[in-house]
Motif scaffolding. Structure first.
Motif, PDB file in Angstrom:
ATOM      1  N   GLN A   1       1.392 -14.318  -7.216  1.00 46.50           N
ATOM      2  CA  GLN A   1       1.119 -13.754  -5.904  1.00 46.50           C
ATOM      3  C   GLN A   1       2.076 -12.594  -5.614  1.00 46.50           C
ATOM      4  O   GLN A   1       1.663 -11.540  -5.130  1.00 46.50           O
ATOM      5  N   ALA A   2       3.350 -12.777  -5.955  1.00 46.57           N
ATOM      6  CA  ALA A   2       4.343 -11.727  -5.730  1.00 46.57           C
ATOM      7  C   ALA A   2       4.045 -10.499  -6.580  1.00 46.57           C
ATOM      8  O   ALA A   2       4.181  -9.360  -6.120  1.00 46.57           O
ATOM      9  N   GLU A   3       3.628 -10.734  -7.812  1.00 45.00           N
ATOM     10  CA  GLU A   3       3.343  -9.615  -8.714  1.00 45.00           C
ATOM     11  C   GLU A   3       2.125  -8.821  -8.241  1.00 45.00           C
ATOM     12  O   GLU A   3       2.133  -7.589  -8.250  1.00 45.00           O
ATOM     13  N   LYS A   4       1.084  -9.523  -7.807  1.00 43.69           N
ATOM     14  CA  LYS A   4      -0.100  -8.833  -7.294  1.00 43.69           C
ATOM     15  C   LYS A   4       0.237  -8.060  -6.020  1.00 43.69           C
ATOM     16  O   LYS A   4      -0.247  -6.945  -5.809  1.00 43.69           O
ATOM     17  N   SER A   5       1.076  -8.651  -5.195  1.00 41.70           N
ATOM     18  CA  SER A   5       1.497  -7.999  -3.966  1.00 41.70           C
ATOM     19  C   SER A   5       2.284  -6.725  -4.268  1.00 41.70           C
ATOM     20  O   SER A   5       2.115  -5.699  -3.602  1.00 41.70           O
ATOM     21  N   ALA A   6       3.125  -6.779  -5.292  1.00 39.13           N
ATOM     22  CA  ALA A   6       3.904  -5.601  -5.683  1.00 39.13           C
ATOM     23  C   ALA A   6       2.985  -4.468  -6.139  1.00 39.13           C
ATOM     24  O   ALA A   6       3.237  -3.289  -5.822  1.00 39.13           O
ATOM     25  N   ILE A   7       1.910  -4.821  -6.834  1.00 36.72           N
ATOM     26  CA  ILE A   7       0.949  -3.804  -7.277  1.00 36.72           C
ATOM     27  C   ILE A   7       0.278  -3.163  -6.070  1.00 36.72           C
ATOM     28  O   ILE A   7       0.172  -1.927  -5.983  1.00 36.72           O
ATOM     29  N   ARG A   8      -0.166  -3.983  -5.124  1.00 35.76           N
ATOM     30  CA  ARG A   8      -0.830  -3.446  -3.928  1.00 35.76           C
ATOM     31  C   ARG A   8       0.127  -2.572  -3.119  1.00 35.76           C
ATOM     32  O   ARG A   8      -0.254  -1.498  -2.636  1.00 35.76           O
ATOM     33  N   THR A   9       1.367  -3.007  -2.987  1.00 34.10           N
ATOM     34  CA  THR A   9       2.365  -2.249  -2.233  1.00 34.10           C
ATOM     35  C   THR A   9       2.617  -0.897  -2.889  1.00 34.10           C
ATOM     36  O   THR A   9       2.681   0.137  -2.214  1.00 34.10           O
ATOM     37  N   GLN A  10       2.752  -0.889  -4.212  1.00 37.47           N
ATOM     38  CA  GLN A  10       3.011   0.354  -4.936  1.00 37.47           C
ATOM     39  C   GLN A  10       1.821   1.314  -4.792  1.00 37.47           C
ATOM     40  O   GLN A  10       2.010   2.518  -4.637  1.00 37.47           O
ATOM     41  N   GLU A  11       0.612   0.772  -4.804  1.00 34.92           N
ATOM     42  CA  GLU A  11      -0.565   1.626  -4.644  1.00 34.92           C
ATOM     43  C   GLU A  11      -0.599   2.237  -3.244  1.00 34.92           C
ATOM     44  O   GLU A  11      -0.940   3.410  -3.075  1.00 34.92           O
ATOM     45  N   LYS A  12      -0.236   1.457  -2.232  1.00 34.81           N
ATOM     46  CA  LYS A  12      -0.191   1.976  -0.867  1.00 34.81           C
ATOM     47  C   LYS A  12       0.847   3.084  -0.741  1.00 34.81           C
ATOM     48  O   LYS A  12       0.612   4.110  -0.099  1.00 34.81           O
ATOM     49  N   LYS A  13       2.015   2.889  -1.384  1.00 38.94           N
ATOM     50  CA  LYS A  13       3.055   3.922  -1.362  1.00 38.94           C
ATOM     51  C   LYS A  13       2.550   5.198  -2.016  1.00 38.94           C
ATOM     52  O   LYS A  13       2.767   6.305  -1.509  1.00 38.94           O
ATOM     53  N   LEU A  14       1.870   5.038  -3.154  1.00 38.58           N
ATOM     54  CA  LEU A  14       1.335   6.190  -3.879  1.00 38.58           C
ATOM     55  C   LEU A  14       0.343   6.954  -3.007  1.00 38.58           C
ATOM     56  O   LEU A  14       0.428   8.175  -2.889  1.00 38.58           O
ATOM     57  N   ARG A  15      -0.580   6.234  -2.387  1.00 37.86           N
ATOM     58  CA  ARG A  15      -1.585   6.895  -1.556  1.00 37.86           C
ATOM     59  C   ARG A  15      -0.940   7.587  -0.349  1.00 37.86           C
ATOM     60  O   ARG A  15      -1.374   8.670   0.050  1.00 37.86           O
ATOM     61  N   ALA A  16       0.097   6.992   0.203  1.00 42.03           N
ATOM     62  CA  ALA A  16       0.807   7.615   1.328  1.00 42.03           C
ATOM     63  C   ALA A  16       1.500   8.902   0.887  1.00 42.03           C
ATOM     64  O   ALA A  16       1.465   9.906   1.594  1.00 42.03           O
ATOM     65  N   LEU A  17       2.101   8.874  -0.295  1.00 46.11           N
ATOM     66  CA  LEU A  17       2.776  10.069  -0.811  1.00 46.11           C
ATOM     67  C   LEU A  17       1.782  11.191  -1.078  1.00 46.11           C
ATOM     68  O   LEU A  17       2.066  12.360  -0.803  1.00 46.11           O
ATOM     69  N   VAL A  18       0.623  10.849  -1.596  1.00 46.99           N
ATOM     70  CA  VAL A  18      -0.407  11.862  -1.850  1.00 46.99           C
ATOM     71  C   VAL A  18      -0.885  12.445  -0.522  1.00 46.99           C
ATOM     72  O   VAL A  18      -1.073  13.666  -0.409  1.00 46.99           O
ATOM     73  N   ALA A  19      -1.065  11.603   0.465  1.00 50.81           N
ATOM     74  CA  ALA A  19      -1.510  12.063   1.782  1.00 50.81           C
ATOM     75  C   ALA A  19      -0.478  12.990   2.419  1.00 50.81           C
ATOM     76  O   ALA A  19      -0.846  13.949   3.122  1.00 50.81           O
TER      77      ALA A  19
END
Length: 92
Positions: A22-40
């Protein structure tokens, strides 16, 4: 509730694994959100670094069968395309 010792142990192991997964999947989702925010925000240098980190997390998760290898490949491709598309207008 299990009564047999081996079943109790199996329950403990399953719970530990579930939390870790669960923690590992959450880390993936969090990193993707950070990436999308940086692109925005048009922070492309940081976005590329975040994309490398995301790819690493996804590859490790796929190696351990936490996510399917095709799902991992799809996520990596889509985020790479996102970063590439964001940096293309800046180059031209």
């Amino acid at each position: 509730m299990p009564n047999i010792a081996s079943a109790k142990k199996r329950t403990r192991q399953n719970e530990k694994r579930r939390l870790k997964n669960q923690a590992e999947k959450s880390a993936i989702r969090t990193q993707e959100k950070k990436l999308r925010a940086l692109v925005a925000e048009k922070k492309l240098e940081e976005a590329q670094k975040a994309q490398v980190q995301l790819s690493s997390l996804v590859d490790k998760a796929a190696k351990r069968n936490l996510v399917h290898k095709n799902a991992a490949s799809r996520k990596k491709a889509r985020t790479a395309q996102l970063v590439k598309k964001a940096s293309a207008p800046a180059a031209t």
